[in-house]
Enzyme design. Structure first.
Site, PDB file in Angstrom:
ATOM      1  N   ARG A  98     100.857 102.638 -93.486  1.00 28.13           N
ATOM      2  CA  ARG A  98      99.471 102.521 -93.003  1.00 28.13           C
ATOM      3  C   ARG A  98      99.178 101.127 -92.199  1.00 28.13           C
ATOM      4  O   ARG A  98      99.654 100.281 -93.011  1.00 28.13           O
ATOM      5  CB  ARG A  98      98.443 102.657 -94.245  1.00 28.13           C
ATOM      6  N   HIS A 125      95.015 109.969 -88.506  1.00 31.66           N
ATOM      7  CA  HIS A 125      95.141 110.063 -90.016  1.00 31.66           C
ATOM      8  C   HIS A 125      95.557 111.359 -90.155  1.00 31.66           C
ATOM      9  O   HIS A 125      94.697 112.251 -90.874  1.00 31.66           O
ATOM     10  CB  HIS A 125      93.928 109.526 -90.691  1.00 31.66           C
ATOM     11  N   GLN A 128      95.210 113.299 -93.439  1.00 34.36           N
ATOM     12  CA  GLN A 128      93.699 113.386 -93.965  1.00 34.36           C
ATOM     13  C   GLN A 128      93.416 114.869 -93.463  1.00 34.36           C
ATOM     14  O   GLN A 128      92.836 115.750 -93.957  1.00 34.36           O
ATOM     15  CB  GLN A 128      92.960 112.227 -93.713  1.00 34.36           C
ATOM     16  N   ASP A 217      82.369 109.881 -91.477  1.00 34.06           N
ATOM     17  CA  ASP A 217      83.177 109.030 -92.035  1.00 34.06           C
ATOM     18  C   ASP A 217      82.277 107.695 -92.115  1.00 34.06           C
ATOM     19  O   ASP A 217      81.283 107.516 -91.466  1.00 34.06           O
ATOM     20  CB  ASP A 217      84.551 108.865 -91.233  1.00 34.06           C
ATOM     21  N   CYS A 257      86.070 111.910 -95.830  1.00 38.07           N
ATOM     22  CA  CYS A 257      87.621 111.562 -96.208  1.00 38.07           C
ATOM     23  C   CYS A 257      87.494 110.464 -97.590  1.00 38.07           C
ATOM     24  O   CYS A 257      88.464 110.223 -98.118  1.00 38.07           O
ATOM     25  CB  CYS A 257      88.089 110.980 -95.284  1.00 38.07           C
ATOM     26  N   ARG A 285      94.493 115.884-100.872  1.00 39.72           N
ATOM     27  CA  ARG A 285      95.575 114.850-100.435  1.00 39.72           C
ATOM     28  C   ARG A 285      96.840 114.886-101.270  1.00 39.72           C
ATOM     29  O   ARG A 285      97.802 114.740-100.205  1.00 39.72           O
ATOM     30  CB  ARG A 285      94.967 113.492-100.424  1.00 39.72           C
TER      31      ARG A 285
HETATM   32  N1   CP Z   1      90.692 109.104 -97.345  1.00 37.19           N
HETATM   33  C1   CP Z   1      91.551 107.834 -97.402  1.00 37.19           C
HETATM   34  O1   CP Z   1      92.850 107.742 -96.787  1.00 37.19           O
HETATM   35  O2   CP Z   1      91.060 107.240 -98.362  1.00 37.19           O
HETATM   36  P1   CP Z   1      92.112 105.918 -99.085  1.00 37.19           P
HETATM   37  O3   CP Z   1      91.766 104.829 -97.827  1.00 37.19           O
HETATM   38  O4   CP Z   1      91.548 105.451-100.312  1.00 37.19           O
HETATM   39  O5   CP Z   1      93.547 106.030 -98.944  1.00 37.19           O
HETATM   40  N1  NVA Z   2      88.079 105.411 -90.737  1.00 32.27           N
HETATM   41  C1  NVA Z   2      88.517 104.969 -92.198  1.00 32.27           C
HETATM   42  C2  NVA Z   2      89.357 105.906 -92.813  1.00 32.27           C
HETATM   43  C3  NVA Z   2      89.542 105.271 -94.168  1.00 32.27           C
HETATM   44  C4  NVA Z   2      90.213 106.273 -95.119  1.00 32.27           C
HETATM   45  C5  NVA Z   2      89.232 103.371 -91.785  1.00 32.27           C
HETATM   46  O1  NVA Z   2      90.081 103.706 -90.899  1.00 32.27           O
HETATM   47  O2  NVA Z   2      88.986 102.612 -92.441  1.00 32.27           O
END
Ligand code: CP
Ligand code: NVA
Length: 300
Positions: A98, A125, A128, A217, A257, A285
């Site tokens: 990530r 993502h 997701q 989101d 998400c 997920r």
């Molecule tokens: N939706 C998602 O990726 O959640 P987290 O940031 O908690 O992993």
């Molecule tokens: N768009 C959000 C998604 C988190 C799962 C972010 O990037 O923070």
């Protein structure tokens, strides 16, 4: 060729279908492709769903996940991204990360002999989006010709979801404020991927009209916290409320998400109401992570 999973579009429709089929299989039928092997999970940002679902997916595939925070690894601080990837690939069957900058994943994939999986970047993502597809397919079966609505920021989650829906021939309906929507090039790219149509509106109710699912989101993604106050002003009017859901099809579902900011991008009555599928979506997920990892490891 090493099966990296950096975004949805580069997988293509057939592989996305293959991954969805793998997600529906009993984990025991996947043959423990990670038995005696490791998975490196690097997180430059916080996580709840992604960390837990990916770690448990690795366990279900017979492997051992090792989580490290970005600052501990020190990508391009302690050592170059390429050295991190080359070294970890000697210990692990898969590298997953990530990251703030999608380019970090591209650089890892360029040198890694084992698959690199995107656990969220500024651009995409994919895990997701696979989960989102699983949840919508369970509700509606095929998405071909169905309208899917996105309200709010056209961000990493939106882009991957749009790619997944486009690959399956869905119609896309966006409602995004100025400066935070998809540009003409992006709309054309989604059409070229196979979307039945792509339309962008300024009114969330118009975008929701005729849609089977309304997604949103956070208005402020991780790393954008300094812009939160400005964004709250820019996104005013882009809250998914009862009126937005009423404009969608009668059996439409609400999806997010998570984590959600109740009172900003969605009101309590919608996210905690009967149309909300956010919890099964989050549970998907796990199936998404297991399927993507299995596919990247060559399971058929
Ligand atoms: N939706 C998602 O990726 O959640 P987290 O940031 O908690 O992993
Ligand atoms: N768009 C959000 C998604 C988190 C799962 C972010 O990037 O923070």
């Amino acid at each position: 060729m090493t099966r990296h999973v950096l975004d949805i579009a580069s997988l293509g429709a057939d592989v996305l279908g293959e991954i969805c089929s793998l997600a529906g299989r009993d984990p025991a039928s996947l043959g423990a492709p990670l038995a005696g092997r490791g998975a490196a999970l690097i997180f430059e940002k916080p996580s709840n769903r992604t960390r837990h679902s990916t770690e448990m997916a690795v366990v279900q595939l017979g492997g051992h996940p090792i989580y490290t925070r970005g600052e501990e690894v020190g990508l391009d601080v302690r050592e170059p991204v390429e050295d991190v990837a080359r070294v970890l690939a000697g210990y692990h069957a898969v590298l997953a990360a990530r990251v703030f900058d999608h380019g970090t994943l591209v650089r890892m994939a360029a040198v890694s002999p084992v698959p690199v999986v995107n656990l969220l970047s500024d651009l995409a993502h994919p895990l997701q989006a696979v989960a989102d597809v699983l949840t919508m397919r369970r509700e509606f079966g095929s998405l071909r010709g169905r309208s899917v609505c996105w309200v709010g920021d056209y961000n990493n989650v939106a882009r991957s979801l749009a790619e997944a829906c486009a690959l399956q021939g869905a119609a896309l309906r966006f409602a995004c404020p100025e400066r935070h929507g998809a540009d003409e090039g992006e709309l054309g790219r989604l059409l070229a991927l196979g979307a039945a149509s792509v339309e962008q509106f300024r009114d969330p109710r118009l975008a929701a009209s005729g849609s089977c699912a309304v997604h949103t989101d956070t208005w402020t993604s991780m790393g954008q916290e300094a812009e939160a106050a400005v964004r709250r002003e820019e996104f005013a009017g882009f809250t998914v409320d009862e009126a937005v859901m009423a404009a969608a099809l009668p059996d439409a579902v609400f999806m997010h998400c998570l984590p959600a900011h109740r009172g900003e991008e969605v009101v309590d009555a919608v996210i905690d109401g009967p149309a909300s599928r956010v919890v099964p979506q989050a549970h998907d997920r796990l199936h998404s992570a297991r399927a993507v990892l299995a596919w990247s490891l060559g399971v058929r």
